[in-house]
Design a protein around this motif. Structure first.
Motif, PDB file in Angstrom:
ATOM      1  N   LEU A  69       0.826  -1.200   0.000  1.00 39.32           N
ATOM      2  CA  LEU A  69       0.000   0.000   0.000  1.00 39.32           C
ATOM      3  C   LEU A  69       0.862   1.252   0.000  1.00 39.32           C
ATOM      4  O   LEU A  69       0.505   2.256  -0.616  1.00 39.32           O
ATOM      5  N   GLU A 103       0.552   3.693  -6.189  1.00 38.22           N
ATOM      6  CA  GLU A 103       0.381   5.064  -6.664  1.00 38.22           C
ATOM      7  C   GLU A 103      -1.048   5.558  -6.497  1.00 38.22           C
ATOM      8  O   GLU A 103      -1.301   6.755  -6.608  1.00 38.22           O
ATOM      9  N   GLU A 104      -1.965   4.628  -6.229  1.00 32.60           N
ATOM     10  CA  GLU A 104      -3.366   4.977  -6.029  1.00 32.60           C
ATOM     11  C   GLU A 104      -3.984   3.975  -5.068  1.00 32.60           C
ATOM     12  O   GLU A 104      -3.401   2.917  -4.820  1.00 32.60           O
ATOM     13  N   PRO A 105      -5.132   4.301  -4.490  1.00 32.08           N
ATOM     14  CA  PRO A 105      -5.788   3.348  -3.588  1.00 32.08           C
ATOM     15  C   PRO A 105      -6.023   2.007  -4.285  1.00 32.08           C
ATOM     16  O   PRO A 105      -6.301   1.962  -5.485  1.00 32.08           O
ATOM     17  N   VAL A 160      -4.174   1.621   8.138  1.00 28.93           N
ATOM     18  CA  VAL A 160      -4.748   1.606   6.793  1.00 28.93           C
ATOM     19  C   VAL A 160      -6.127   2.257   6.843  1.00 28.93           C
ATOM     20  O   VAL A 160      -6.861   2.095   7.816  1.00 28.93           O
ATOM     21  N   LYS A 161      -6.448   2.994   5.781  1.00 31.60           N
ATOM     22  CA  LYS A 161      -7.783   3.578   5.633  1.00 31.60           C
ATOM     23  C   LYS A 161      -8.536   2.773   4.576  1.00 31.60           C
ATOM     24  O   LYS A 161      -7.985   2.427   3.534  1.00 31.60           O
ATOM     25  N   ARG A 162      -9.816   2.513   4.860  1.00 29.63           N
ATOM     26  CA  ARG A 162     -10.667   1.783   3.926  1.00 29.63           C
ATOM     27  C   ARG A 162     -11.818   2.722   3.562  1.00 29.63           C
ATOM     28  O   ARG A 162     -12.540   3.175   4.435  1.00 29.63           O
ATOM     29  N   LEU A 202     -11.702   0.625  -1.157  1.00 30.06           N
ATOM     30  CA  LEU A 202     -10.346   0.988  -1.571  1.00 30.06           C
ATOM     31  C   LEU A 202      -9.480   1.170  -0.333  1.00 30.06           C
ATOM     32  O   LEU A 202      -9.934   1.711   0.676  1.00 30.06           O
ATOM     33  N   THR A 214      -5.869   2.514   1.432  1.00 38.57           N
ATOM     34  CA  THR A 214      -4.721   3.420   1.375  1.00 38.57           C
ATOM     35  C   THR A 214      -3.994   3.367   2.715  1.00 38.57           C
ATOM     36  O   THR A 214      -4.583   3.028   3.743  1.00 38.57           O
ATOM     37  N   SER A 243      -2.426   4.995   5.922  1.00 36.95           N
ATOM     38  CA  SER A 243      -2.631   6.204   6.733  1.00 36.95           C
ATOM     39  C   SER A 243      -1.259   6.797   7.082  1.00 36.95           C
ATOM     40  O   SER A 243      -0.218   6.182   6.826  1.00 36.95           O
ATOM     41  N   ARG A 270       2.306   4.891   7.215  1.00 38.29           N
ATOM     42  CA  ARG A 270       3.518   5.394   6.551  1.00 38.29           C
ATOM     43  C   ARG A 270       4.659   5.470   7.549  1.00 38.29           C
ATOM     44  O   ARG A 270       5.784   5.094   7.262  1.00 38.29           O
TER      45      ARG A 270
END
Length: 150
Positions: free
Chosen positions: A51, A55-57, A87-89, A100, A102, A104, A108
């Protein structure tokens, strides 16, 4: 004409394998300790890395495909990462049934910590090389690293 041993694919692959094994083993103690201290599994760490590089979700099935693990296994790992705030959903605007994923800011930070541990091991290794070895390594690695980073 004979092929130079340095250019022989098997020889170079073997030498690179020896080097990679050394680098991984020499920093494994600190790396595994950090994973344990963070309370993460290897599957969760792999999810975070993918993740973080995306480059994108990513939808769950893309994450599953890239890791080569079952959707239920990835779903369980992601659930844990979402609960931890790593992680964000979010709902996919194109398909509301799909979610999707990404990384968080916390995720990171976690990945950056793990990368820093591995980098410290690499830096220790490079610092222990002779000047001649370091120059030879730089001459071989630099053009490849530039190509991969572009």
């Amino acid at each position: 004409a004979s092929v130079s041993p340095a250019a022989d694919v098997d020889t170079v692959a073997t030498d690179l394998g020896v080097l990679m094994k050394h680098l991984l083993v020499s920093s494994s103690r600190d790396f595994f300790a950090a994973i344990e201290q963070a309370g993460l599994t290897f599957t969760k760490v792999k999810c975070l890395h993918l993740l973080g590089d995306a480059e994108e979700p990513l939808p769950l099935n893309a994450l599953s495909d890239r890791l080569g693990l079952s959707a239920p296994a990835i779903s369980r790992a992601v659930d844990g990462l979402v609960q931890r705030g790593e992680v964000k959903r979010t709902e996919d605007p194109r398909d509301r049934r799909s979610k999707l994923l990404t990384l968080s800011a916390r995720g990171r930070s976690t990945i950056d910590h793990f990368v820093a541990i591995r980098f410290a091991g690499i830096k220790r290794f490079v610092g222990e090389l002779t000047d001649e070895e370091r120059q030879a390594l730089a001459a071989g690695v630099s053009p490849i690293a530039r190509r991969l980073d572009s």
